[in-house]
Design a protein around this motif. Structure first.
Motif, PDB file in Angstrom:
ATOM      1  N   ALA A 304      31.258 -14.653 -24.014  1.00 34.07           N
ATOM      2  CA  ALA A 304      30.903 -15.840 -23.231  1.00 34.07           C
ATOM      3  C   ALA A 304      30.683 -17.050 -24.140  1.00 34.07           C
ATOM      4  O   ALA A 304      31.061 -18.182 -23.791  1.00 34.07           O
ATOM      5  CB  ALA A 304      29.665 -15.565 -22.379  1.00 34.07           C
ATOM      6  N   ILE A 305      30.079 -16.831 -25.291  1.00 29.24           N
ATOM      7  CA  ILE A 305      29.892 -17.929 -26.245  1.00 29.24           C
ATOM      8  C   ILE A 305      31.247 -18.402 -26.773  1.00 29.24           C
ATOM      9  O   ILE A 305      31.501 -19.609 -26.895  1.00 29.24           O
ATOM     10  CB  ILE A 305      28.966 -17.499 -27.395  1.00 29.24           C
ATOM     11  N   ALA A 306      32.132 -17.448 -27.087  1.00 20.00           N
ATOM     12  CA  ALA A 306      33.477 -17.820 -27.537  1.00 20.00           C
ATOM     13  C   ALA A 306      34.185 -18.641 -26.477  1.00 20.00           C
ATOM     14  O   ALA A 306      34.825 -19.663 -26.781  1.00 20.00           O
ATOM     15  CB  ALA A 306      34.281 -16.570 -27.872  1.00 20.00           C
ATOM     16  N   ARG A 307      34.071 -18.196 -25.229  1.00 20.59           N
ATOM     17  CA  ARG A 307      34.709 -18.949 -24.144  1.00 20.59           C
ATOM     18  C   ARG A 307      34.122 -20.355 -24.045  1.00 20.59           C
ATOM     19  O   ARG A 307      34.842 -21.330 -23.829  1.00 20.59           O
ATOM     20  CB  ARG A 307      34.532 -18.210 -22.813  1.00 20.59           C
ATOM     21  N   PHE A 308      32.811 -20.468 -24.224  1.00 19.73           N
ATOM     22  CA  PHE A 308      32.161 -21.785 -24.171  1.00 19.73           C
ATOM     23  C   PHE A 308      32.702 -22.694 -25.277  1.00 19.73           C
ATOM     24  O   PHE A 308      33.000 -23.868 -25.036  1.00 19.73           O
ATOM     25  CB  PHE A 308      30.650 -21.617 -24.316  1.00 19.73           C
ATOM     26  N   LEU A 309      32.845 -22.160 -26.490  1.00 18.51           N
ATOM     27  CA  LEU A 309      33.330 -22.964 -27.615  1.00 18.51           C
ATOM     28  C   LEU A 309      34.808 -23.321 -27.476  1.00 18.51           C
ATOM     29  O   LEU A 309      35.285 -24.258 -28.118  1.00 18.51           O
ATOM     30  CB  LEU A 309      33.093 -22.227 -28.927  1.00 18.51           C
ATOM     31  N   LEU A 310      35.508 -22.561 -26.643  1.00 15.99           N
ATOM     32  CA  LEU A 310      36.929 -22.831 -26.421  1.00 15.99           C
ATOM     33  C   LEU A 310      37.183 -23.627 -25.144  1.00 15.99           C
ATOM     34  O   LEU A 310      38.336 -23.936 -24.833  1.00 15.99           O
ATOM     35  CB  LEU A 310      37.700 -21.507 -26.359  1.00 15.99           C
ATOM     36  N   ARG A 311      36.118 -23.921 -24.399  1.00 10.76           N
ATOM     37  CA  ARG A 311      36.283 -24.798 -23.237  1.00 10.76           C
ATOM     38  C   ARG A 311      36.879 -26.123 -23.691  1.00 10.76           C
ATOM     39  O   ARG A 311      36.673 -26.572 -24.815  1.00 10.76           O
ATOM     40  CB  ARG A 311      34.923 -25.066 -22.567  1.00 10.76           C
TER      41      ARG A 311
END
Length: 353
Positions: A304-311
């Motif tokens: 979820a953090i990775a997805r946030f940083l890739l938003r």
């Protein structure tokens, strides 16, 4: 590319096609990704992120943004990769031991030059090869002058720093080979694991060095334009700035496995113009991606953090750093892989307007 522009452009096409055919066509992946990003994917918990110097200043901004969007999810900045659940490494081609590895940002290899009073310079692939071989030893050499009509370089010894960061060597030398009749002798280049700003700042007067764009953007040396047509050197020189590097980024094509996404430059692919422009600029093809790896036990928090940083919004913050965002076509694929196992509602409708 702005997500609203993606939605507005592609949604119009989807609606038009549905009207003409009387059926609902499959939703394009870029639309699905843009719709999915209209809401945050939050998982309660914390992890740690190891990140390179080039984006270290963004950590606080990302943490503040995450606190607002996902109050129960957070990350700390790890001192070393061994301590981290997420690793972003600007010196690596991949992240060893990761259960998922994806491109996170763009970088490139540039040829930095330190000559007092110089604001620009062009070099051909042949110039670079001859400098490495010791065949060109002075900045006033006729072969360099031919690539710089009107510049009037004065006689000055060339001081060569032949080091090159290992992950940035092939992108530069393969491009120079394409421009040099298919051959480029890179045997005099010295591969090193990493080049830092401290390494760059000691470049002496008359020096030439092979640096990551992210390093040289901070060191602020003149970066040579690469001449692609010696008959028109000034007009054909490709400058290693964000526009020309992003143009090459649009030539990257994705390869996927269940655990990794890699990219390969397709040099003959037509570069894509950025949103709002009719034509792409010439691509600076010594480009490569900076990987993000998820390490340790597979963790929904880390994903979820990775997805946030890739938003898209988070990637947009890279404009305030020394790295560049990955192209949208790559980012769509990356989001899908890092999101495995997360509860992300499947978009079913293209919003009106």
């Amino acid at each position: 590319m702005n997500s609203r522009r993606v939605l507005a452009t592609v949604a119009t096409a989807v609606v038009a096609l549905a009207t003409l055919t009387g059926c609902t066509p499959p939703m394009p992946p870029e639309v699905r990704a843009a719709l999915a990003e209209q809401s945050y994917t939050c998982v309660a918990g914390a992890s740690s992120v190891a990140m390179p110097h080039a984006i270290a200043d963004l950590a606080t901004s990302w943490q503040d943004s995450m606190l607002t969007a996902c109050p129960e999810m957070s990350f700390l900045v790890a001192e070393t990769a061994a301590e981290a659940g997420l690793v972003i490494d600007a010196t690596a081609e991949t992240i060893g031991g990761a259960y998922a590895t994806v491109p996170f940002a763009l970088d490139a290899t540039v040829i930095a030059v330190n000559i007092s009073g110089l604001t620009s310079i062009n070099l051909t692939a042949s110039n670079v090869e001859a400098i490495l071989a010791g065949e060109i030893t002075d900045w006033a050499d006729p072969a360099i002058a031919a690539a710089n009509p009107g510049l009037g370089l004065t006689s000055e010894p060339i001081v060569l720093d032949a080091r090159i960061q290992k992950n940035g060597k092939a992108p530069l030398t393969s491009w120079l080979a394409r421009l040099n009749g298919g051959v480029f002798d890179d045997s005099k280049l010295v591969e090193v694991a990493a080049l830092t700003v401290d390494d760059a700042l000691v470049l002496p007067e008359g020096g030439i060095a092979f640096l990551p764009y992210s390093v040289n953007a901070e060191a602020m040396w003149v970066a040579a334009g690469i001449v692609t047509n010696l008959k028109h050197p000034n007009e054909s020189a490709v400058i290693p700035d964000s526009d020309h590097i992003n143009s090459a980024g649009s030539q990257l094509r994705v390869s996927k496995t269940e655990t990794a996404i890699t990219v390969e430059l397709k040099p003959d692919a037509k570069p894509l113009a950025p949103a709002g422009q009719d034509q792409a600029v010439a691509p600076y093809q010594a480009v490569y991606t900076v990987p993000l790896g998820l390490t340790g036990p597979d963790s929904p928090v880390a994903r979820a953090i990775a997805r946030f940083l890739l938003r898209q919004d988070s990637q947009g913050m890279l404009g305030a750093s020394y790295l560049l965002p990955i192209p949208e076509t790559v980012r769509v694929e990356v989001l899908e892989l890092v999101s495995v196992g997360l509860d992300i509602p499947e978009p079913t409708e293209v919003p009106e307007g």
